[in-house]
Design a protein around this motif. Sequence first.
Motif, PDB file in Angstrom:
ATOM      1  N   GLN A 173       0.829  -1.210   0.000  1.00 59.23           N
ATOM      2  CA  GLN A 173       0.000   0.000   0.000  1.00 59.23           C
ATOM      3  C   GLN A 173       0.867   1.265   0.000  1.00 59.23           C
ATOM      4  O   GLN A 173       0.550   2.249  -0.670  1.00 59.23           O
ATOM      5  N   GLU A 174       1.971   1.241   0.751  1.00 59.32           N
ATOM      6  CA  GLU A 174       2.908   2.373   0.740  1.00 59.32           C
ATOM      7  C   GLU A 174       3.468   2.573  -0.663  1.00 59.32           C
ATOM      8  O   GLU A 174       3.585   3.700  -1.146  1.00 59.32           O
ATOM      9  N   TRP A 175       3.848   1.476  -1.313  1.00 61.83           N
ATOM     10  CA  TRP A 175       4.399   1.571  -2.662  1.00 61.83           C
ATOM     11  C   TRP A 175       3.356   2.142  -3.619  1.00 61.83           C
ATOM     12  O   TRP A 175       3.675   2.998  -4.443  1.00 61.83           O
ATOM     13  N   LEU A 176       2.104   1.674  -3.513  1.00 67.62           N
ATOM     14  CA  LEU A 176       1.039   2.159  -4.377  1.00 67.62           C
ATOM     15  C   LEU A 176       0.881   3.675  -4.222  1.00 67.62           C
ATOM     16  O   LEU A 176       0.799   4.395  -5.220  1.00 67.62           O
ATOM     17  N   ALA A 177       0.869   4.164  -2.991  1.00 68.62           N
ATOM     18  CA  ALA A 177       0.717   5.602  -2.755  1.00 68.62           C
ATOM     19  C   ALA A 177       1.881   6.383  -3.359  1.00 68.62           C
ATOM     20  O   ALA A 177       1.681   7.433  -3.986  1.00 68.62           O
ATOM     21  N   GLN A 178       3.093   5.877  -3.189  1.00 74.02           N
ATOM     22  CA  GLN A 178       4.256   6.553  -3.757  1.00 74.02           C
ATOM     23  C   GLN A 178       4.208   6.529  -5.284  1.00 74.02           C
ATOM     24  O   GLN A 178       4.513   7.529  -5.935  1.00 74.02           O
ATOM     25  N   ALA A 179       3.814   5.408  -5.854  1.00 75.53           N
ATOM     26  CA  ALA A 179       3.732   5.297  -7.314  1.00 75.53           C
ATOM     27  C   ALA A 179       2.735   6.307  -7.879  1.00 75.53           C
ATOM     28  O   ALA A 179       2.998   6.933  -8.906  1.00 75.53           O
ATOM     29  N   GLN A 180       1.621   6.486  -7.208  1.00 75.63           N
ATOM     30  CA  GLN A 180       0.618   7.434  -7.673  1.00 75.63           C
ATOM     31  C   GLN A 180       1.070   8.877  -7.462  1.00 75.63           C
ATOM     32  O   GLN A 180       0.982   9.698  -8.369  1.00 75.63           O
ATOM     33  N   ASN A 181       1.547   9.173  -6.263  1.00 77.89           N
ATOM     34  CA  ASN A 181       1.862  10.552  -5.895  1.00 77.89           C
ATOM     35  C   ASN A 181       3.171  11.061  -6.491  1.00 77.89           C
ATOM     36  O   ASN A 181       3.245  12.202  -6.930  1.00 77.89           O
ATOM     37  N   ASP A 182       4.200  10.238  -6.482  1.00 75.98           N
ATOM     38  CA  ASP A 182       5.524  10.697  -6.912  1.00 75.98           C
ATOM     39  C   ASP A 182       5.806  10.443  -8.385  1.00 75.98           C
ATOM     40  O   ASP A 182       6.561  11.193  -9.003  1.00 75.98           O
ATOM     41  N   TRP A 183       5.252   9.375  -8.935  1.00 74.28           N
ATOM     42  CA  TRP A 183       5.605   8.991 -10.295  1.00 74.28           C
ATOM     43  C   TRP A 183       4.449   9.101 -11.272  1.00 74.28           C
ATOM     44  O   TRP A 183       4.591   8.737 -12.446  1.00 74.28           O
ATOM     45  N   GLY A 184       3.295   9.537 -10.812  1.00 75.33           N
ATOM     46  CA  GLY A 184       2.154   9.725 -11.701  1.00 75.33           C
ATOM     47  C   GLY A 184       1.579   8.451 -12.281  1.00 75.33           C
ATOM     48  O   GLY A 184       0.982   8.464 -13.364  1.00 75.33           O
ATOM     49  N   MET A 185       1.741   7.346 -11.586  1.00 75.42           N
ATOM     50  CA  MET A 185       1.217   6.069 -12.059  1.00 75.42           C
ATOM     51  C   MET A 185      -0.287   5.992 -11.815  1.00 75.42           C
ATOM     52  O   MET A 185      -0.790   6.492 -10.818  1.00 75.42           O
ATOM     53  N   LEU A 186      -0.981   5.375 -12.739  1.00 71.89           N
ATOM     54  CA  LEU A 186      -2.372   4.998 -12.529  1.00 71.89           C
ATOM     55  C   LEU A 186      -2.346   3.577 -11.990  1.00 71.89           C
ATOM     56  O   LEU A 186      -1.823   2.670 -12.647  1.00 71.89           O
ATOM     57  N   CYS A 187      -2.879   3.382 -10.794  1.00 68.38           N
ATOM     58  CA  CYS A 187      -2.780   2.084 -10.124  1.00 68.38           C
ATOM     59  C   CYS A 187      -4.150   1.524  -9.799  1.00 68.38           C
ATOM     60  O   CYS A 187      -5.086   2.276  -9.503  1.00 68.38           O
ATOM     61  N   THR A 188      -4.248   0.215  -9.850  1.00 65.01           N
ATOM     62  CA  THR A 188      -5.417  -0.496  -9.342  1.00 65.01           C
ATOM     63  C   THR A 188      -4.920  -1.545  -8.364  1.00 65.01           C
ATOM     64  O   THR A 188      -3.822  -2.088  -8.524  1.00 65.01           O
ATOM     65  N   HIS A 189      -5.723  -1.829  -7.364  1.00 70.08           N
ATOM     66  CA  HIS A 189      -5.339  -2.764  -6.312  1.00 70.08           C
ATOM     67  C   HIS A 189      -6.449  -3.781  -6.129  1.00 70.08           C
ATOM     68  O   HIS A 189      -7.632  -3.432  -6.145  1.00 70.08           O
ATOM     69  N   LEU A 195      13.402  -1.380  -1.882  1.00 66.71           N
ATOM     70  CA  LEU A 195      12.836  -2.566  -1.250  1.00 66.71           C
ATOM     71  C   LEU A 195      13.719  -3.032  -0.106  1.00 66.71           C
ATOM     72  O   LEU A 195      13.221  -3.378   0.979  1.00 66.71           O
ATOM     73  N   ASP A 196      15.027  -3.034  -0.295  1.00 69.49           N
ATOM     74  CA  ASP A 196      15.952  -3.402   0.794  1.00 69.49           C
ATOM     75  C   ASP A 196      15.760  -2.485   2.001  1.00 69.49           C
ATOM     76  O   ASP A 196      15.705  -2.958   3.139  1.00 69.49           O
ATOM     77  N   GLU A 197      15.658  -1.183   1.752  1.00 68.09           N
ATOM     78  CA  GLU A 197      15.476  -0.222   2.853  1.00 68.09           C
ATOM     79  C   GLU A 197      14.145  -0.458   3.567  1.00 68.09           C
ATOM     80  O   GLU A 197      14.086  -0.438   4.796  1.00 68.09           O
ATOM     81  N   ALA A 198      13.079  -0.667   2.813  1.00 67.21           N
ATOM     82  CA  ALA A 198      11.764  -0.876   3.419  1.00 67.21           C
ATOM     83  C   ALA A 198      11.731  -2.170   4.231  1.00 67.21           C
ATOM     84  O   ALA A 198      11.221  -2.184   5.355  1.00 67.21           O
ATOM     85  N   LEU A 199      12.306  -3.228   3.695  1.00 64.65           N
ATOM     86  CA  LEU A 199      12.320  -4.493   4.434  1.00 64.65           C
ATOM     87  C   LEU A 199      13.204  -4.385   5.676  1.00 64.65           C
ATOM     88  O   LEU A 199      12.858  -4.949   6.728  1.00 64.65           O
ATOM     89  N   GLY A 200      14.306  -3.670   5.580  1.00 66.11           N
ATOM     90  CA  GLY A 200      15.162  -3.460   6.756  1.00 66.11           C
ATOM     91  C   GLY A 200      14.455  -2.657   7.834  1.00 66.11           C
ATOM     92  O   GLY A 200      14.603  -2.926   9.030  1.00 66.11           O
ATOM     93  N   ARG A 201      13.671  -1.679   7.411  1.00 68.05           N
ATOM     94  CA  ARG A 201      12.939  -0.846   8.366  1.00 68.05           C
ATOM     95  C   ARG A 201      11.854  -1.642   9.086  1.00 68.05           C
ATOM     96  O   ARG A 201      11.579  -1.426  10.260  1.00 68.05           O
ATOM     97  N   LEU A 202      11.233  -2.583   8.389  1.00 70.26           N
ATOM     98  CA  LEU A 202      10.129  -3.347   8.956  1.00 70.26           C
ATOM     99  C   LEU A 202      10.560  -4.634   9.653  1.00 70.26           C
ATOM    100  O   LEU A 202       9.750  -5.264  10.310  1.00 70.26           O
ATOM    101  N   ALA A 203      11.801  -5.011   9.477  1.00 75.36           N
ATOM    102  CA  ALA A 203      12.269  -6.288  10.052  1.00 75.36           C
ATOM    103  C   ALA A 203      12.347  -6.221  11.562  1.00 75.36           C
ATOM    104  O   ALA A 203      12.444  -5.245  12.184  1.00 75.36           O
TER     105      ALA A 203
END
Length: 98
Positions: A22-38, A90-98
Amino acid sequence: MADIEIHRPHGLDLARAQGLAQEWLAQAQNDWGMLCTHSTLSGQDTVTFERVGAKGVLRVDATHFDMQISLGFLLRAYKKKIEDTINRNLDEALGRLA
Protein backbone atom coordinates in the motif's frame (compact mmCIF):
# COMPACT_ATOMS: atom_id res chain seq x y z
CA MET A 1 7.86 -10.22 -21.68
CA ALA A 2 8.86 -7.95 -18.81
CA ASP A 3 11.99 -5.82 -19.04
CA ILE A 4 12.47 -5.88 -15.26
CA GLU A 5 11.57 -8.81 -13.00
CA ILE A 6 12.11 -8.71 -9.27
CA HIS A 7 11.34 -11.73 -7.08
CA ARG A 8 12.09 -11.16 -3.42
CA PRO A 9 11.26 -13.38 -0.45
CA HIS A 10 10.39 -11.56 2.76
CA GLY A 11 10.04 -12.49 6.41
CA LEU A 12 7.06 -10.23 7.13
CA ASP A 13 3.63 -11.37 8.17
CA LEU A 14 0.99 -10.91 5.49
CA ALA A 15 -0.48 -7.74 7.03
CA ARG A 16 2.91 -5.99 7.10
CA ALA A 17 3.68 -7.11 3.54
CA GLN A 18 0.30 -5.78 2.40
CA GLY A 19 1.00 -2.50 4.22
CA LEU A 20 4.28 -2.17 2.36
CA ALA A 21 2.46 -2.75 -0.93
CA GLN A 22 0.00 0.00 0.00
CA GLU A 23 2.91 2.37 0.74
CA TRP A 24 4.40 1.57 -2.66
CA LEU A 25 1.04 2.16 -4.38
CA ALA A 26 0.72 5.60 -2.75
CA GLN A 27 4.26 6.55 -3.76
CA ALA A 28 3.73 5.30 -7.31
CA GLN A 29 0.62 7.43 -7.67
CA ASN A 30 1.86 10.55 -5.90
CA ASP A 31 5.52 10.70 -6.91
CA TRP A 32 5.61 8.99 -10.30
CA GLY A 33 2.15 9.72 -11.70
CA MET A 34 1.22 6.07 -12.06
CA LEU A 35 -2.37 5.00 -12.53
CA CYS A 36 -2.78 2.08 -10.12
CA THR A 37 -5.42 -0.50 -9.34
CA HIS A 38 -5.34 -2.76 -6.31
CA SER A 39 -7.05 -6.07 -5.65
CA THR A 40 -6.83 -8.77 -2.99
CA LEU A 41 -7.69 -12.37 -3.75
CA SER A 42 -6.85 -15.54 -1.83
CA GLY A 43 -4.17 -13.93 0.36
CA GLN A 44 -2.41 -12.18 -2.52
CA ASP A 45 -2.45 -8.46 -3.19
CA THR A 46 -2.04 -7.37 -6.79
CA VAL A 47 -1.21 -3.82 -7.81
CA THR A 48 -1.26 -3.03 -11.51
CA PHE A 49 0.35 0.23 -12.54
CA GLU A 50 0.81 2.22 -15.71
CA ARG A 51 2.08 5.55 -16.98
CA VAL A 52 3.52 6.74 -20.24
CA GLY A 53 6.53 4.53 -20.95
CA ALA A 54 6.01 1.93 -18.22
CA LYS A 55 3.47 -0.60 -17.01
CA GLY A 56 3.56 -3.56 -14.74
CA VAL A 57 2.27 -5.53 -11.82
CA LEU A 58 3.32 -6.01 -8.20
CA ARG A 59 2.14 -9.17 -6.43
CA VAL A 60 2.51 -9.58 -2.69
CA ASP A 61 1.73 -12.68 -0.66
CA ALA A 62 2.77 -14.10 2.70
CA THR A 63 6.26 -15.02 1.48
CA HIS A 64 7.23 -12.97 -1.62
CA PHE A 65 7.19 -9.69 -3.47
CA ASP A 66 7.07 -10.18 -7.24
CA MET A 67 7.24 -7.28 -9.69
CA GLN A 68 7.27 -7.29 -13.47
CA ILE A 69 7.70 -4.06 -15.42
CA SER A 70 7.56 -3.47 -19.16
CA LEU A 71 9.38 -0.33 -20.27
CA GLY A 72 8.76 1.75 -23.35
CA PHE A 73 11.51 2.47 -25.83
CA LEU A 74 12.83 5.63 -24.14
CA LEU A 75 12.85 4.22 -20.60
CA ARG A 76 14.72 1.06 -21.63
CA ALA A 77 17.89 3.16 -21.66
CA TYR A 78 17.40 3.59 -17.89
CA LYS A 79 16.54 -0.04 -17.16
CA LYS A 80 19.55 -0.71 -14.92
CA LYS A 81 19.05 2.49 -12.92
CA ILE A 82 15.32 1.81 -12.48
CA GLU A 83 15.95 -1.78 -11.38
CA ASP A 84 18.71 -0.75 -8.96
CA THR A 85 16.50 1.94 -7.43
CA ILE A 86 13.60 -0.48 -6.92
CA ASN A 87 15.89 -3.06 -5.29
CA ARG A 88 17.52 -0.44 -3.04
CA ASN A 89 14.13 0.94 -1.95
CA LEU A 90 12.84 -2.57 -1.25
CA ASP A 91 15.95 -3.40 0.79
CA GLU A 92 15.48 -0.22 2.85
CA ALA A 93 11.76 -0.88 3.42
CA LEU A 94 12.32 -4.49 4.43
CA GLY A 95 15.16 -3.46 6.76
CA ARG A 96 12.94 -0.85 8.37
CA LEU A 97 10.13 -3.35 8.96
CA ALA A 98 12.27 -6.29 10.05
